[in-house]
Design an enzyme around this catalytic site. Structure first.
Site, PDB file in Angstrom:
ATOM      1  N   ASP A  31       0.480 -46.319 -49.878  1.00 43.16           N
ATOM      2  CA  ASP A  31       1.240 -47.551 -49.633  1.00 43.16           C
ATOM      3  C   ASP A  31       0.675 -48.241 -48.402  1.00 43.16           C
ATOM      4  O   ASP A  31      -0.507 -48.120 -48.129  1.00 43.16           O
ATOM      5  CB  ASP A  31       2.741 -47.237 -49.510  1.00 43.16           C
ATOM      6  CG  ASP A  31       3.074 -46.382 -48.281  1.00 43.16           C
ATOM      7  OD1 ASP A  31       2.185 -45.655 -47.776  1.00 43.16           O
ATOM      8  OD2 ASP A  31       4.232 -46.436 -47.833  1.00 43.16           O
ATOM      9  N   GLY A  78       0.656 -44.414 -42.780  1.00 46.89           N
ATOM     10  CA  GLY A  78       1.121 -45.555 -42.002  1.00 46.89           C
ATOM     11  C   GLY A  78       0.217 -45.910 -40.842  1.00 46.89           C
ATOM     12  O   GLY A  78       0.203 -47.055 -40.383  1.00 46.89           O
ATOM     13  N   GLY A 111       3.935 -42.393 -41.321  1.00 49.45           N
ATOM     14  CA  GLY A 111       5.340 -42.646 -41.069  1.00 49.45           C
ATOM     15  C   GLY A 111       6.089 -41.351 -40.815  1.00 49.45           C
ATOM     16  O   GLY A 111       5.544 -40.252 -40.955  1.00 49.45           O
ATOM     17  N   GLU A 154      -1.324 -39.273 -49.670  1.00 49.92           N
ATOM     18  CA  GLU A 154       0.018 -39.282 -50.249  1.00 49.92           C
ATOM     19  C   GLU A 154       0.194 -38.425 -51.499  1.00 49.92           C
ATOM     20  O   GLU A 154       1.272 -37.868 -51.723  1.00 49.92           O
ATOM     21  CB  GLU A 154       0.439 -40.724 -50.542  1.00 49.92           C
ATOM     22  CG  GLU A 154       0.825 -41.529 -49.320  1.00 49.92           C
ATOM     23  CD  GLU A 154      -0.363 -42.019 -48.510  1.00 49.92           C
ATOM     24  OE1 GLU A 154      -0.164 -42.561 -47.405  1.00 49.92           O
ATOM     25  OE2 GLU A 154      -1.523 -41.855 -48.981  1.00 49.92           O
TER      26      GLU A 154
END
Length: 350
Positions: A144, A113, A64, A136
């Site tokens: 996520d 992402g 992302g 992350e």
């Protein structure tokens, strides 16, 4: 030029992530446009297959737009990031349940992402250039986009190892961890994509798939399973240091560079994900964790150190694992009330 492009060739609809200078990092607008296209193609009788690729030679998607998340967490109230994640995680769930073949070409860098828009697909292709990771913890965040769901399903404790270290996987290791399905040499991708316009997915992939070059994780699984079986991050690191394998010791040293809070929350999230059932339940948990992460200093500091200033010297708070309490971890999982993602079906037995 738009950040995401769509076209239909024959029986195949194509999504091309088109931010090559930013390694095709996802913006909120890109997520919304992809979701809209998938909704339309689901009922289009002329579309048999959906294919996602990344523009340029470097990768499908590096994740992302974390610069935007950094600015929102530092200067705003985090609401823009929460809205972005809400739509992104809903897109991840749609991809996982898509009624037509969804072919993800995971060539080059596929991280964060990028894993979310590919590894939930029904046909996931890796090449000799693939580098798949959920990195992350290195930016003070927690895996996520359904990453804790996928990694919780990996063999043994490999998913725990990957989630905590952020290690990059080549093709064979991605296949071994069930993050991909087929290996296709990158030189064959143009022909494969052309063939999808005229033939069913299974037939086309069967024509071009090959055996991947050897990986590393299968050989390391014995010490990984032994060390990561510990119930705490401190216990894992202790086992790694005591194991005797040089790779285990190096892994312990890697873990000690990550955000202590992110490590402990990631381990808790993974262990809970194994008990939560369907992807939607895990995405609901991830949304809670992500939103709570916006209120902690490590996310802003981690992105600053790794992406913005690039000094690679984050100052974590708290700075040690011993200072991260059980209460610190538990607050990441506190329900959000009327701000819940709400993907999981309600329990009608209660």
């Amino acid at each position: 030029m738009t950040d995401v492009q769509f076209h239909i060739t024959g029986r195949a609809a194509h999504i091309t992530l088109n931010r090559p200078k930013a390694l095709n990092a996802l913006t909120h607008d890109m997520v919304l446009r992809i979701d809209e296209a998938l909704v339309g193609w689901a009922d289009d009788p002329d579309v048999e297959t959906v294919v996602i690729t990344g523009a340029g030679e470097r990768g499908l998607c590096a994740g992302g737009d974390i610069r935007a998340i950094h600015d929102d967490a530092r200067d705003g109230d985090g609401s823009a990031s929460a809205v972005f994640w809400r739509d992104e995680y809903r897109l991840n769930a749609r991809i996982a349940r898509y009624p037509k073949p969804y072919v993800a070409v995971m060539d080059g860098i596929v991280m964060g992402g990028g894993v979310g828009v590919s590894a939930h697909g029904s046909f996931r292709i890796v090449t000799e250039r693939s580098r798949v990771a959920m990195p992350e913890t290195g930016i003070g965040f927690v895996p996520d986009v359904g990453g804790t769901y996928l990694l919780a399903l990996a063999p043994g404790e490999l998913g725990t190892h990957l989630a905590l270290t952020g290690a990059q996987l080549g093709a064979a290791d991605a296949l071994h961890c069930d993050l991909a399905d087929h290996y296709v040499p990158s030189q064959s991708l143009p022909e494969l994509l052309t063939a999808l316009a005229h033939a069913p997915v299974r037939e086309v992939i069967g024509r071009y798939a090959r055996e991947a070059p050897p990986g590393e994780l299968a050989l390391a699984q014995a010490w990984i399973d032994d060390c990561y079986r510990a119930h705490t991050v401190e216990g894992i690191i202790e086992r790694l240091l005591d194991h005797g394998d040089s790779a285990a010791k190096q892994t312990a040293e890697t873990l000690l560079t990550k955000s202590p809070t992110a490590l402990k929350v990631t381990l808790a999230a993974l262990r809970r994900a194994r008990q939560l059932g369907p992807l939607e339940n895990v995405l609901d948990q991830e949304y809670r964790v992500s939103c709570h992460a916006l209120t902690t200093p490590d996310l802003v500091e981690g992105i600053r150190a790794q992406v913005i200033d690039k000094d690679r010297e984050p100052h974590w708070s708290p700075p040690t694992l011993a200072e991260v309490t059980d209460a610190d971890v538990e607050r990441f999982f506190v329900p959000l009330g009327d701000r819940e993602l709400g993907l999981a079906a309600p329990d009608i037995t209660q």
